[in-house]
Structure formats: structure tokens, C-alpha cells
Design a protein around this motif. Structure first.
Motif, PDB file in Angstrom:
ATOM      1  N   LEU A 265       0.854  -1.299  -0.048  1.00 52.83           N
ATOM      2  CA  LEU A 265       0.005  -0.139   0.139  1.00 52.83           C
ATOM      3  C   LEU A 265       1.000   1.356  -0.102  1.00 52.83           C
ATOM      4  CD1 LEU A 265      -3.080   0.900  -0.044  1.00 52.83           C
ATOM      5  CD2 LEU A 265      -2.855   0.746   2.528  1.00 52.83           C
ATOM      6  N   PHE A 266       1.839   1.119   0.376  1.00 51.77           N
ATOM      7  CA  PHE A 266       2.891   2.386   0.739  1.00 51.77           C
ATOM      8  C   PHE A 266       3.355   2.892  -0.708  1.00 51.77           C
ATOM      9  CE2 PHE A 266       4.237   0.488   4.975  1.00 51.77           C
ATOM     10  CZ  PHE A 266       3.250   1.285   5.603  1.00 51.77           C
ATOM     11  N   ILE A 267       3.118   2.131  -1.667  1.00 55.09           N
ATOM     12  CA  ILE A 267       3.762   2.590  -3.012  1.00 55.09           C
ATOM     13  C   ILE A 267       2.637   3.272  -3.754  1.00 55.09           C
ATOM     14  CG2 ILE A 267       6.044   1.339  -3.007  1.00 55.09           C
ATOM     15  CD1 ILE A 267       4.366  -0.826  -5.011  1.00 55.09           C
ATOM     16  N   SER A 268       1.369   3.222  -3.183  1.00 56.07           N
ATOM     17  CA  SER A 268       0.398   3.708  -3.696  1.00 56.07           C
ATOM     18  C   SER A 268       0.173   5.262  -3.974  1.00 56.07           C
ATOM     19  CB  SER A 268      -0.914   3.013  -3.545  1.00 56.07           C
ATOM     20  OG  SER A 268      -2.123   3.734  -3.978  1.00 56.07           O
ATOM     21  N   THR A 269       0.033   5.802  -4.916  1.00 59.06           N
ATOM     22  CA  THR A 269      -0.150   7.303  -4.920  1.00 59.06           C
ATOM     23  C   THR A 269      -1.402   7.751  -4.212  1.00 59.06           C
ATOM     24  OG1 THR A 269       1.129   7.227  -7.124  1.00 59.06           O
ATOM     25  CG2 THR A 269      -0.011   9.402  -6.414  1.00 59.06           C
ATOM     26  N   ARG A 270      -2.316   7.021  -4.456  1.00 59.93           N
ATOM     27  CA  ARG A 270      -3.815   7.325  -3.748  1.00 59.93           C
ATOM     28  C   ARG A 270      -3.415   7.242  -2.466  1.00 59.93           C
ATOM     29  NH1 ARG A 270      -7.929   4.071  -6.209  1.00 59.93           N
ATOM     30  NH2 ARG A 270      -7.835   5.541  -7.769  1.00 59.93           N
ATOM     31  N   PHE A 271      -3.060   6.216  -1.847  1.00 62.20           N
ATOM     32  CA  PHE A 271      -2.545   6.060  -0.436  1.00 62.20           C
ATOM     33  C   PHE A 271      -1.842   7.172   0.320  1.00 62.20           C
ATOM     34  CE2 PHE A 271       0.066   4.767   3.017  1.00 62.20           C
ATOM     35  CZ  PHE A 271      -0.697   4.437   4.236  1.00 62.20           C
ATOM     36  N   ARG A 272      -0.835   7.629  -0.598  1.00 61.74           N
ATOM     37  CA  ARG A 272       0.160   8.835  -0.084  1.00 61.74           C
ATOM     38  C   ARG A 272      -0.757  10.184  -0.227  1.00 61.74           C
ATOM     39  NH1 ARG A 272       4.885   6.384  -3.633  1.00 61.74           N
ATOM     40  NH2 ARG A 272       3.785   7.739  -5.149  1.00 61.74           N
ATOM     41  N   LEU A 273      -1.475  10.282  -1.031  1.00 57.75           N
ATOM     42  CA  LEU A 273      -2.341  11.399  -1.045  1.00 57.75           C
ATOM     43  C   LEU A 273      -3.257  11.613  -0.083  1.00 57.75           C
ATOM     44  CD1 LEU A 273      -2.901  11.988  -4.925  1.00 57.75           C
ATOM     45  CD2 LEU A 273      -1.572  13.538  -3.382  1.00 57.75           C
ATOM     46  N   ILE A 274      -3.879  10.329   0.365  1.00 56.55           N
ATOM     47  CA  ILE A 274      -5.062  10.247   1.446  1.00 56.55           C
ATOM     48  C   ILE A 274      -4.259  10.709   2.733  1.00 56.55           C
ATOM     49  CG2 ILE A 274      -6.308   8.672   2.790  1.00 56.55           C
ATOM     50  CD1 ILE A 274      -7.042   7.318   0.260  1.00 56.55           C
ATOM     51  N   ILE A 275      -3.111  10.246   2.860  1.00 57.37           N
ATOM     52  CA  ILE A 275      -2.226  10.460   4.203  1.00 57.37           C
ATOM     53  C   ILE A 275      -1.822  12.048   4.406  1.00 57.37           C
ATOM     54  CG2 ILE A 275       0.077  10.097   5.350  1.00 57.37           C
ATOM     55  CD1 ILE A 275      -2.046   7.567   5.574  1.00 57.37           C
ATOM     56  N   LEU A 276      -1.640  12.696   3.236  1.00 60.08           N
ATOM     57  CA  LEU A 276      -1.260  13.960   3.193  1.00 60.08           C
ATOM     58  C   LEU A 276      -2.434  14.794   3.580  1.00 60.08           C
ATOM     59  CD1 LEU A 276       0.711  16.132   2.590  1.00 60.08           C
ATOM     60  CD2 LEU A 276      -0.139  15.851   0.314  1.00 60.08           C
ATOM     61  N   LEU A 277      -3.775  14.328   2.895  1.00 56.95           N
ATOM     62  CA  LEU A 277      -4.788  14.922   3.061  1.00 56.95           C
ATOM     63  C   LEU A 277      -5.410  14.862   4.600  1.00 56.95           C
ATOM     64  CD1 LEU A 277      -6.838  14.469  -0.085  1.00 56.95           C
ATOM     65  CD2 LEU A 277      -5.749  16.595   0.610  1.00 56.95           C
ATOM     66  N   LEU A 278      -5.055  13.701   5.355  1.00 60.44           N
ATOM     67  CA  LEU A 278      -5.390  13.465   6.785  1.00 60.44           C
ATOM     68  C   LEU A 278      -4.350  14.294   7.510  1.00 60.44           C
ATOM     69  CD1 LEU A 278      -5.649   9.787   7.147  1.00 60.44           C
ATOM     70  CD2 LEU A 278      -7.488  11.264   7.381  1.00 60.44           C
ATOM     71  N   SER A 279      -3.123  14.482   7.159  1.00 61.39           N
ATOM     72  CA  SER A 279      -2.495  15.656   8.024  1.00 61.39           C
ATOM     73  C   SER A 279      -2.789  16.993   8.146  1.00 61.39           C
ATOM     74  CB  SER A 279      -1.111  15.562   7.676  1.00 61.39           C
ATOM     75  OG  SER A 279      -0.854  16.107   6.304  1.00 61.39           O
ATOM     76  N   LEU A 280      -3.385  17.334   6.907  1.00 58.31           N
ATOM     77  CA  LEU A 280      -4.164  18.747   6.716  1.00 58.31           C
ATOM     78  C   LEU A 280      -5.340  18.917   7.437  1.00 58.31           C
ATOM     79  CD1 LEU A 280      -3.087  19.435   3.011  1.00 58.31           C
ATOM     80  CD2 LEU A 280      -1.734  20.255   4.959  1.00 58.31           C
ATOM     81  N   VAL A 281      -6.099  17.797   7.478  1.00 58.12           N
ATOM     82  CA  VAL A 281      -7.450  17.818   8.097  1.00 58.12           C
ATOM     83  C   VAL A 281      -7.024  17.877   9.586  1.00 58.12           C
ATOM     84  CG1 VAL A 281      -9.323  16.609   8.704  1.00 58.12           C
ATOM     85  CG2 VAL A 281      -8.728  16.785   6.391  1.00 58.12           C
ATOM     86  N   LEU A 282      -6.014  17.307   9.863  1.00 58.27           N
ATOM     87  CA  LEU A 282      -5.605  17.141  11.586  1.00 58.27           C
ATOM     88  C   LEU A 282      -5.336  18.646  12.050  1.00 58.27           C
ATOM     89  CD1 LEU A 282      -5.154  15.556  13.963  1.00 58.27           C
ATOM     90  CD2 LEU A 282      -2.780  14.838  13.247  1.00 58.27           C
ATOM     91  N   LEU A 283      -4.463  19.236  11.071  1.00 60.42           N
ATOM     92  CA  LEU A 283      -4.065  20.694  11.409  1.00 60.42           C
ATOM     93  C   LEU A 283      -5.181  21.564  11.418  1.00 60.42           C
ATOM     94  CD1 LEU A 283      -1.694  22.709  11.493  1.00 60.42           C
ATOM     95  CD2 LEU A 283      -1.884  23.075   9.125  1.00 60.42           C
ATOM     96  N   ALA A 284      -6.335  21.442  10.598  1.00 60.98           N
ATOM     97  CA  ALA A 284      -7.467  22.174  10.604  1.00 60.98           C
ATOM     98  C   ALA A 284      -8.203  21.867  11.853  1.00 60.98           C
ATOM     99  CB  ALA A 284      -8.087  22.163   9.463  1.00 60.98           C
ATOM    100  N   VAL A 285      -8.356  20.629  12.424  1.00 60.54           N
ATOM    101  CA  VAL A 285      -9.055  20.197  13.525  1.00 60.54           C
ATOM    102  C   VAL A 285      -8.250  20.771  14.794  1.00 60.54           C
ATOM    103  CG1 VAL A 285     -10.104  18.400  14.733  1.00 60.54           C
ATOM    104  CG2 VAL A 285     -10.368  18.664  12.463  1.00 60.54           C
ATOM    105  N   GLY A 286      -7.076  20.570  14.803  1.00 62.40           N
ATOM    106  CA  GLY A 286      -6.221  20.787  15.926  1.00 62.40           C
ATOM    107  C   GLY A 286      -6.002  22.147  16.148  1.00 62.40           C
ATOM    108  N   VAL A 287      -6.112  23.201  15.276  1.00 62.43           N
ATOM    109  CA  VAL A 287      -5.860  24.575  15.398  1.00 62.43           C
ATOM    110  C   VAL A 287      -7.295  25.305  15.954  1.00 62.43           C
ATOM    111  CG1 VAL A 287      -5.862  26.754  14.162  1.00 62.43           C
ATOM    112  CG2 VAL A 287      -4.187  24.850  13.752  1.00 62.43           C
ATOM    113  N   SER A 288      -8.554  24.742  15.341  1.00 58.38           N
ATOM    114  CA  SER A 288      -9.613  25.251  15.836  1.00 58.38           C
ATOM    115  C   SER A 288     -10.197  24.804  17.234  1.00 58.38           C
ATOM    116  CB  SER A 288     -10.775  24.652  14.968  1.00 58.38           C
ATOM    117  OG  SER A 288     -11.066  23.366  14.826  1.00 58.38           O
TER     118      SER A 288
END
Length: 125
Positions: free
Chosen positions: A102-125
């Protein structure tokens, strides 16, 4: 005169072990290199410590995986890298300890990146 078995090959187990060693040595510096901007942004925005650490790790993982995947591609070529990944999968308790297809899948890597950005938005608010 060299016989065909004496000719070095990029598809040998010795080369696979070398690639794995280089990937293991470079993973921590790459994680730190890609994690610090997210951690710095969290500190500027006032996010908590756990949000900063978890988010920066999630943010750095896709970039690190992309660089390591590119290293494998440059070492073996795009037509032969699946042999290396198959070799890693066949050794789950040694060289392939933290490897999953799964680690070599581009879709998986994009999902992890988006999760980190969502976590930033939730963590700041």
C-alpha cells in the motif's frame, strides 16, 4: 572470460539488500526534513504538541515514501522495481519489516497527506 552467472545484475539479492540499507539509512533524515515545516506551522498556529507531532509525521510520510520509491525506481528501473517489492514482501520479518504494498500507491500517499492537513485544521480550531 565471464560467464553469464558472473555478470553483476541489478536484480540480484545483493543489490536488493544494498537498496534496502540505503533506504533504511535515509528514512529518518527525510522524515525530519519533510516534517519540520508542518511542525513549525503548528507552533505558529498554536496547535497542541500531540497534534503537531502526529500531524508532522503524517505530513512527512508521503513525501518520504515518494523519495524512497524514486530511489528504487532509479536503482532498478520502472520495469523491474516490482521484483524488489516482491522480494521485500517475501521477507516480512527481516528486510521487509515495515513494508506494505500500500505504501507505494499514490492514492494512499495523497490520502495520508490530506489527513495531516485535516488534522491541522481540526487541531487549530
Amino acid at each position: 572470460m565471464q560467464t553469464p552467472t558472473d555478470v553483476p545484475s541489478e536484480l540480484s539479492e545483493k543489490n536488493y539488500r544494498r537498496i534496502t540499507l540505503i533506504n533504511w539509512v535515509t528514512i529518518l533524515p527525510l522524515l525530519i526534513l519533510f516534517a519540520w515545516p508542518y511542525y513549525f506551522a503548528c507552533q505558529l498556529l498554536g496547535a497542541g504538541l500531540y497534534t503537531s507531532l502526529l500531524g508532522s509525521t503524517l505530513f512527512a510520510l508521503p513525501f518520504t515514501a515518494t523519495i524512497l520509491h524514486g530511489h528504487v525506481t532509479m536503482a532498478l528501473g520502472s520495469l523491474h522495481r516490482h521484483h524488489y517489492y516482491r522480494w521485500l514482501s517475501s521477507r516480512p520479518f527481516t528486510y521487509g519489516l515495515l513494508f506494505h504494498e500500500l505504501f507505494i500507491s499514490t492514492r494512499f500517499r495523497l490520502i495520508i497527506l490530506l489527513l495531516s492537513l485535516v488534522l491541522l485544521a481540526v487541531g487549530v480550531s
